[in-house]
Scaffold this motif. Sequence first.
Motif, PDB file in Angstrom:
ATOM      1  N   GLU A  71       0.794  -1.226   0.000  1.00 25.01           N
ATOM      2  CA  GLU A  71       0.000   0.000   0.000  1.00 25.01           C
ATOM      3  C   GLU A  71       0.827   1.278   0.000  1.00 25.01           C
ATOM      4  O   GLU A  71       0.278   2.364  -0.163  1.00 25.01           O
ATOM      5  N   SER A  74       1.464   5.960   1.948  1.00 20.07           N
ATOM      6  CA  SER A  74       0.115   6.493   2.169  1.00 20.07           C
ATOM      7  C   SER A  74      -0.770   5.454   2.850  1.00 20.07           C
ATOM      8  O   SER A  74      -1.630   5.794   3.668  1.00 20.07           O
ATOM      9  N   GLY A  75      -0.562   4.174   2.526  1.00 16.37           N
ATOM     10  CA  GLY A  75      -1.339   3.120   3.167  1.00 16.37           C
ATOM     11  C   GLY A  75      -1.030   2.989   4.643  1.00 16.37           C
ATOM     12  O   GLY A  75      -1.901   2.631   5.442  1.00 16.37           O
ATOM     13  N   LYS A  78      -3.310   5.252   6.742  1.00 18.15           N
ATOM     14  CA  LYS A  78      -4.767   5.112   6.755  1.00 18.15           C
ATOM     15  C   LYS A  78      -5.251   5.220   8.193  1.00 18.15           C
ATOM     16  O   LYS A  78      -4.655   4.672   9.115  1.00 18.15           O
ATOM     17  N   TYR A 147      -9.787   0.513   0.086  1.00 16.43           N
ATOM     18  CA  TYR A 147     -10.020   1.669  -0.773  1.00 16.43           C
ATOM     19  C   TYR A 147      -9.240   2.899  -0.323  1.00 16.43           C
ATOM     20  O   TYR A 147      -8.990   3.097   0.873  1.00 16.43           O
ATOM     21  N   ARG A 148      -8.885   3.737  -1.283  1.00 13.18           N
ATOM     22  CA  ARG A 148      -8.215   5.009  -1.000  1.00 13.18           C
ATOM     23  C   ARG A 148      -9.266   6.058  -0.657  1.00 13.18           C
ATOM     24  O   ARG A 148      -9.900   6.631  -1.542  1.00 13.18           O
ATOM     25  N   GLU A 272      -8.233   1.283  -5.394  1.00 13.43           N
ATOM     26  CA  GLU A 272      -7.749   0.472  -4.286  1.00 13.43           C
ATOM     27  C   GLU A 272      -6.245   0.668  -4.113  1.00 13.43           C
ATOM     28  O   GLU A 272      -5.526   0.970  -5.059  1.00 13.43           O
ATOM     29  N   TYR A 273      -5.783   0.458  -2.896  1.00 13.68           N
ATOM     30  CA  TYR A 273      -4.353   0.560  -2.642  1.00 13.68           C
ATOM     31  C   TYR A 273      -3.591  -0.561  -3.340  1.00 13.68           C
ATOM     32  O   TYR A 273      -2.538  -0.347  -3.914  1.00 13.68           O
ATOM     33  N   SER A 274      -4.133  -1.763  -3.269  1.00  9.59           N
ATOM     34  CA  SER A 274      -3.453  -2.920  -3.847  1.00  9.59           C
ATOM     35  C   SER A 274      -4.483  -3.814  -4.529  1.00  9.59           C
ATOM     36  O   SER A 274      -4.958  -4.786  -3.938  1.00  9.59           O
TER      37      SER A 274
END
Length: 325
Positions: A71, A74-75, A78, A147-148, A272-274
């Motif tokens: 991610e 930024s992930g 979260k 989700y972002r 989505e992140y991944s």
Amino acid sequence: MALSTISLLLFALFLAIFHLIIVPLKGALVRLRANYNPKGLQLDPEDGVQPHTGPVITSFFVMLSRARRLEGWSGLYKGLMPTLLLSLVLAFFSALFLDASLSGQRNHGAYSPPTSGIWSTLIYSIFLMLVSLPALIVTYRSITTPYRLPYLGPFYSLRVLLTPTELRKPWVLYLTPGLLAAEILYICYVVIGLRALRGLLLPSLSQSDDSQPRDFSPRSFIIYLAISLFSTVILCPLEVISTRLAVQRNHDSAEFNSVAQEEVGDAEDLPEYSPAEDVIGLRNEKDPYLGLVDCAKRIIDEEGWRALYRGWWLTMLFGVFGAFT
């Protein structure tokens, strides 16, 4: 006036540094405890039997590394916005209603519960938990969502994280099966058990003023430290159960699960992140946990008792640290 401005700036700096460090660590811990990793087979939506294909991760640092790899940075952040907003609300609540200075000698830029007695502390802690429980649920779900979510779109994010039932009836969050019971048990054990024991064994550490400390007993200190360490056996499972119950969404009908509702809701346009690989796997909400005891029993039956002690060393570390502050 100048002193007040400096105090606010120092508080803002402390808050920024604190969240810069703690949010990724908290995110990894929440992911680790929320990750569903059954030992055997599970039912698919058509009642067929299939092996579980989610990631098998039982280490905090492995989870932290996996989240960073899949991610990105930024992930790792979260859940930053709900965590930051909750910290601000609680800090200013303490400053306004509990006369706690943001830069006082005892607070060091943070807020602390009243020290007038065990029962007042218990009532304060339970009230604070009730105020912050919805934010805790939103934070845990924002950490585990693939989700972002936009940082400055709270209402849009809530439509993704909460079910239509929870949006229509926000009080349903307090009725999440077993979550309120787990939080209250945790608070009661820490406040009535550990704090009362500290007052009995180590009265010098329980003083709320700056008077001369009473006699300090090394023997009592060792006993209290041992009990604080042993408390991990009780507190860590409650933290794992609270995490599992917080990310389990509430529906009017058990026929709907979170994935199905997200696919037809506001999340369908979110990146989505991944997309290729999920960081963690979540339990199918078609067969939800029915309460605190049911959650503990199912975790043990499906994943083994070790799943209740994910991140136990962090519980022990923060528990011992909190015991002497």
